[in-house]
Scaffold this active site. Structure first.
Site, PDB file in Angstrom:
ATOM      1  N   VAL A   1       0.823  -1.211   0.000  1.00 50.65           N
ATOM      2  CA  VAL A   1       0.000   0.000   0.000  1.00 50.65           C
ATOM      3  C   VAL A   1       0.857   1.261   0.000  1.00 50.65           C
ATOM      4  O   VAL A   1       1.986   1.263   0.495  1.00 50.65           O
ATOM      5  CB  VAL A   1      -0.987   0.036   1.197  1.00 50.65           C
ATOM      6  CG1 VAL A   1      -1.927  -1.159   1.155  1.00 50.65           C
ATOM      7  CG2 VAL A   1      -0.249   0.092   2.517  1.00 50.65           C
ATOM      8  N   ASP A   2       0.289   2.316  -0.559  1.00 53.91           N
ATOM      9  CA  ASP A   2       0.949   3.621  -0.575  1.00 53.91           C
ATOM     10  C   ASP A   2       0.344   4.573   0.453  1.00 53.91           C
ATOM     11  O   ASP A   2       0.976   5.549   0.836  1.00 53.91           O
ATOM     12  CB  ASP A   2       0.825   4.257  -1.964  1.00 53.91           C
ATOM     13  CG  ASP A   2       1.465   3.400  -3.052  1.00 53.91           C
ATOM     14  OD1 ASP A   2       2.579   2.892  -2.818  1.00 53.91           O
ATOM     15  OD2 ASP A   2       0.835   3.234  -4.112  1.00 53.91           O
ATOM     16  N   ALA A   3      -0.898   4.293   0.862  1.00 57.37           N
ATOM     17  CA  ALA A   3      -1.600   5.211   1.759  1.00 57.37           C
ATOM     18  C   ALA A   3      -2.351   4.446   2.839  1.00 57.37           C
ATOM     19  O   ALA A   3      -2.953   3.394   2.574  1.00 57.37           O
ATOM     20  CB  ALA A   3      -2.580   6.084   0.968  1.00 57.37           C
TER      21      ALA A   3
ATOM     22  N   ARG B   1      -4.302   0.206  -3.441  1.00 56.20           N
ATOM     23  CA  ARG B   1      -3.056   0.485  -2.734  1.00 56.20           C
ATOM     24  C   ARG B   1      -3.292   1.399  -1.521  1.00 56.20           C
ATOM     25  O   ARG B   1      -2.425   2.149  -1.092  1.00 56.20           O
ATOM     26  CB  ARG B   1      -2.017   1.093  -3.685  1.00 56.20           C
ATOM     27  CG  ARG B   1      -1.601   0.106  -4.781  1.00 56.20           C
ATOM     28  CD  ARG B   1      -0.338   0.563  -5.496  1.00 56.20           C
ATOM     29  NE  ARG B   1       0.824   0.661  -4.609  1.00 56.20           N
ATOM     30  CZ  ARG B   1       1.585  -0.358  -4.242  1.00 56.20           C
ATOM     31  NH1 ARG B   1       1.307  -1.588  -4.654  1.00 56.20           N
ATOM     32  NH2 ARG B   1       2.626  -0.174  -3.453  1.00 56.20           N
TER      33      ARG B   1
END
Length: 297
Positions: A16-18, A237
């Site tokens: 994940v990015d967030a 993500r």
């Protein structure tokens, strides 16, 4: 289901990015920071993760919540905070609610402040908590015929006056909108106890008007549109971290996010594993600090 393992925790963070965090029961309880949260956020921030804080608690505006984060020693910007009070104001703005119409607020200053920021005049709020009615045969209750929307949120000053005012607006003002910030039945409003949530006020008004509201807070995905526009991150993500199955985890699932339940707030392990429970997160951990510690194992 079993608790998240160190291997699963590392894989989740890598995927994940967030991170979308709920606040009550995840970051704090009342005005008390949950143990280990500051260090956990620092670790995730150092890994380059985007933070978004999404709360159903409408009592404060984004600006007021930014001050609360700062007071608790957390460096979180106003732009990283999304509240149900903000969502209610944005709903009106995006649906071209006329600026010459008023909004009646069953709630607190957070809603009124967010409405003012987008150019809407509001009445009601805490001030009407001091008002009373007279149940006498010749008593006629006056209300503003120019109210075009009623917004109902968490309101510690909720009373019969507000219930009647909102009922008259919805029943008698043509086209009057009925908007709920959320329908949480209860919440961690102090560090020691659970308290009735906005859903109690919303249900009272809904019962009186015999009509269901437009819900803008979790688990409605209305706020997700703002998050996707702001951060340009694919929902696959993102990871929703929350303490409630029926709002936080359902919000994440409705939007297509990965989901992590923490047991530091409203949901117990017993409730999660109850056969009658139909909402299952991808992962769960005791609390946010415990989850982040697993990354180092």
């Amino acid at each position: 289901m079993e608790a998240v393992t160190p291997q699963e925790a590392r894989a989740l963070v890598d995927s994940v990015d967030a991170f979308i965090f709920d606040c009550d029961g995840v970051i704090w309880k009342g005005d008390k920071l949950i143990d280990g949260v500051s260090e956990a956020l620092h670790t995730l921030r150092s890994l380059g993760k985007i933070f978004v804080f999404v709360t159903n608690n409408s009592r404060k505006s984004r600006k007021q919540y930014a001050k609360k984060f700062s007071k608790l020693g957390l460096e979180i910007t106003e732009e990283e905070i999304f509240t149900s009070s903000f969502a209610a104001a944005m709903y009106l703005k995006l649906n071209n609610f006329p600026t010459d119409k008023k909004v009646y607020v069953v709630g607190e200053d957070g809603i009124k402040e967010e409405l003012a920021l987008v150019g809407y005049e509001s009445i009601g709020g805490p001030e009407d908590g001091k008002k009373s009615i007279q149940l006498e045969s010749n008593f006629y209750f006056e209300h503003d015929k120019n109210v075009g929307a009623v917004i109902v949120g968490l309101d510690q000053y909720f009373n019969y006056y507000k219930l009647q005012y909102s009922t008259l607006c919805i029943h008698e003002n043509p086209g009057c909108l009925f908007i709920a910030t959320n329908r949480d039945s209860s919440g961690n409003l102090t560090s020691l106890q659970e308290w009735p949530g906005a859903g109690c006020m919303v249900s009272s008004v809904a019962c009186a008007v015999q009509r269901e509201p437009i819900v803008v807070g979790k688990p409605s995905t209305f706020l997700m549109d703002f998050l996707l526009e702001r951060y340009k991150v694919d929902v696959s993500r993102m990871c929703m971290v929350g303490d409630r199955l029926d709002t936080d985890i359902l919000f994440g699932q409705n939007a297509g996010c990965k989901t992590l339940l923490v047991l530091s707030g409203m949901t117990s392990l017993l409730a999660l594993q109850d056969p009658s429970n139909k909402v299952h997160p991808d992962f769960y951990a005791n609390d946010l600090a415990h989850f982040v510690k697993l990354l180092k194992q």
